[in-house]
Design a protein around this motif. Sequence first.
Motif, PDB file in Angstrom:
ATOM      1  N   PRO A   2     -33.487  20.709  16.556  1.00  0.00           N
ATOM      2  CA  PRO A   2     -33.135  19.844  16.153  1.00  0.00           C
ATOM      3  C   PRO A   2     -34.942  19.149  15.378  1.00  0.00           C
ATOM      4  CG  PRO A   2     -34.332  19.496  18.233  1.00  0.00           C
ATOM      5  CD  PRO A   2     -33.450  20.969  17.910  1.00  0.00           C
ATOM      6  N   ASP A   3     -34.748  18.578  14.403  1.00  0.00           N
ATOM      7  CA  ASP A   3     -35.698  18.884  13.066  1.00  0.00           C
ATOM      8  C   ASP A   3     -36.924  18.252  13.712  1.00  0.00           C
ATOM      9  OD1 ASP A   3     -36.491  18.796  10.855  1.00  0.00           O
ATOM     10  OD2 ASP A   3     -35.292  18.025   9.846  1.00  0.00           O
ATOM     11  N   GLU A   4     -38.347  18.397  13.485  1.00  0.00           N
ATOM     12  CA  GLU A   4     -38.975  18.412  13.355  1.00  0.00           C
ATOM     13  C   GLU A   4     -38.894  16.731  13.379  1.00  0.00           C
ATOM     14  OE1 GLU A   4     -41.916  21.231  12.986  1.00  0.00           O
ATOM     15  OE2 GLU A   4     -41.510  22.521  14.590  1.00  0.00           O
ATOM     16  N   ASP A   5     -40.316  15.817  13.827  1.00  0.00           N
ATOM     17  CA  ASP A   5     -40.360  14.620  13.046  1.00  0.00           C
ATOM     18  C   ASP A   5     -41.914  14.966  11.931  1.00  0.00           C
ATOM     19  OD1 ASP A   5     -38.827  12.958  14.123  1.00  0.00           O
ATOM     20  OD2 ASP A   5     -40.150  12.929  15.622  1.00  0.00           O
ATOM     21  N   GLU A   6     -41.659  13.809  11.119  1.00  0.00           N
ATOM     22  CA  GLU A   6     -43.033  14.319  10.040  1.00  0.00           C
ATOM     23  C   GLU A   6     -44.252  13.606  10.434  1.00  0.00           C
ATOM     24  OE1 GLU A   6     -42.186  14.157   5.775  1.00  0.00           O
ATOM     25  OE2 GLU A   6     -41.705  15.255   7.268  1.00  0.00           O
ATOM     26  N   ASP A   7     -45.118  14.173  10.216  1.00  0.00           N
ATOM     27  CA  ASP A   7     -45.870  13.675  10.411  1.00  0.00           C
ATOM     28  C   ASP A   7     -47.246  13.234   9.486  1.00  0.00           C
ATOM     29  OD1 ASP A   7     -47.027  16.184   9.535  1.00  0.00           O
ATOM     30  OD2 ASP A   7     -46.788  17.163  11.361  1.00  0.00           O
ATOM     31  N   THR A   8     -48.564  13.184   9.086  1.00  0.00           N
ATOM     32  CA  THR A   8     -49.896  12.525   8.246  1.00  0.00           C
ATOM     33  C   THR A   8     -49.314  13.755   6.875  1.00  0.00           C
ATOM     34  OG1 THR A   8     -50.279  10.767   9.519  1.00  0.00           O
ATOM     35  CG2 THR A   8     -51.592  12.005   7.120  1.00  0.00           C
ATOM     36  N   TRP A   9     -49.616  15.132   7.851  1.00  0.00           N
ATOM     37  CA  TRP A   9     -49.709  15.948   6.992  1.00  0.00           C
ATOM     38  C   TRP A   9     -48.548  16.795   6.287  1.00  0.00           C
ATOM     39  CZ3 TRP A   9     -52.656  18.233   3.417  1.00  0.00           C
ATOM     40  CH2 TRP A   9     -52.532  19.722   3.048  1.00  0.00           C
ATOM     41  N   PRO A 267     -27.057  14.457  13.264  1.00  0.00           N
ATOM     42  CA  PRO A 267     -26.912  13.688  14.451  1.00  0.00           C
ATOM     43  C   PRO A 267     -28.130  13.247  14.768  1.00  0.00           C
ATOM     44  CG  PRO A 267     -26.461  16.010  14.434  1.00  0.00           C
ATOM     45  CD  PRO A 267     -27.436  15.883  13.994  1.00  0.00           C
ATOM     46  N   ASN A 268     -29.373  12.832  14.847  1.00  0.00           N
ATOM     47  CA  ASN A 268     -30.805  12.250  14.753  1.00  0.00           C
ATOM     48  C   ASN A 268     -30.812  10.569  13.835  1.00  0.00           C
ATOM     49  OD1 ASN A 268     -31.272  13.091  12.644  1.00  0.00           O
ATOM     50  ND2 ASN A 268     -33.442  14.397  13.198  1.00  0.00           N
ATOM     51  N   GLN A 269     -29.517  10.798  12.755  1.00  0.00           N
ATOM     52  CA  GLN A 269     -29.505   9.721  11.930  1.00  0.00           C
ATOM     53  C   GLN A 269     -30.865   9.327  11.572  1.00  0.00           C
ATOM     54  OE1 GLN A 269     -27.050   7.380  14.076  1.00  0.00           O
ATOM     55  NE2 GLN A 269     -25.036   8.799  13.771  1.00  0.00           N
TER      56      GLN A 269
END
Length: 311
Positions: A2-9, A267-269
């Motif tokens: 699964p792809d990692e979520d976005e963060d500020t940086w 898949p995580n849409q």
Amino acid sequence: MPDEDEDTWSIIEETLKCDDCFDWSLMGVCFWLDIEVIPPSATVRTSALVKNFLPDFVVTAYSNQSPYPEMGGIVKRENGAIQTEKNDTYVGTNEIDTNLDFKHVDIITNPAIPIYNQIGDSFSWSCKSVEKIPYFPHYVSDKDPAWEAPIVEQLYPQALLGFPRMSRLPHYWGPIYPRTGWTSLPHDAMSALVVAERASEIVTGGFSVHVFFPPGNDCGNKCWPPDPVKVDDWENRFQQIYPSEHVDTDAAPLPRNASWINGREYPNQKYAWVLWRRYECCKEEGEIFIERVVIDGDYGGNGRGHEAGRH
């Protein structure tokens, strides 16, 4: 994996990587009247008229969980994607799948905006954004009743006639109205793109039946802020920054060609874009602004009517 979520940086990093998105150019000349009291005099001075794009917003579209955790924790998500299947029999037995999707959309001020505003403060050749507060939530679809139940907008002429719509011949994407989270399209990525356009038009388009915080309108003296987002308008451009496998290094208006969808179904849409908007400005060189004269005829695609003397 699964792809990692976005963060500020990561948002700031992907925004700064898009050098072409800034798209700076010299457009013309601004004329000013500089007045001196002692001794009495009046002098006509000039300054450069420039245009550039600024990454005002981060637009996220998703089914259940935001790719941006700082926003996803603010509200409770319940709807998500709904799949319906219809069995039909003709010339043998075939199964026709129709996808009824509901997408949430959040639009926040890009955390990279302070960097670009600092550039505007430091150099006379760059415009400053109307946005000042990073992370500011301009739109949270969960707080907008009309996003889930478009009771009013479904009666608008635009909804009844099906125009405007996201379409790049020969490919049809979907109608803009009613501006809701519901779509019925064959690809999840396509649904996300359509609702991202809808929500962006809501936030930048002025008064409507939706619940949102409009953008600011002050980008400084003799700065001309962006026009509202419209379909296929080169003055407002989208740069995809999530999923990380498909981060764009350029920005373009919506919709895209149908080939854009290839390989972008996840898949995580969850999807995210930076919305770059076009600004024009000139440095103050006198007490009285006289007019501006456009020399470069490139108006960004559709021509905003940058005639001399438009104050």
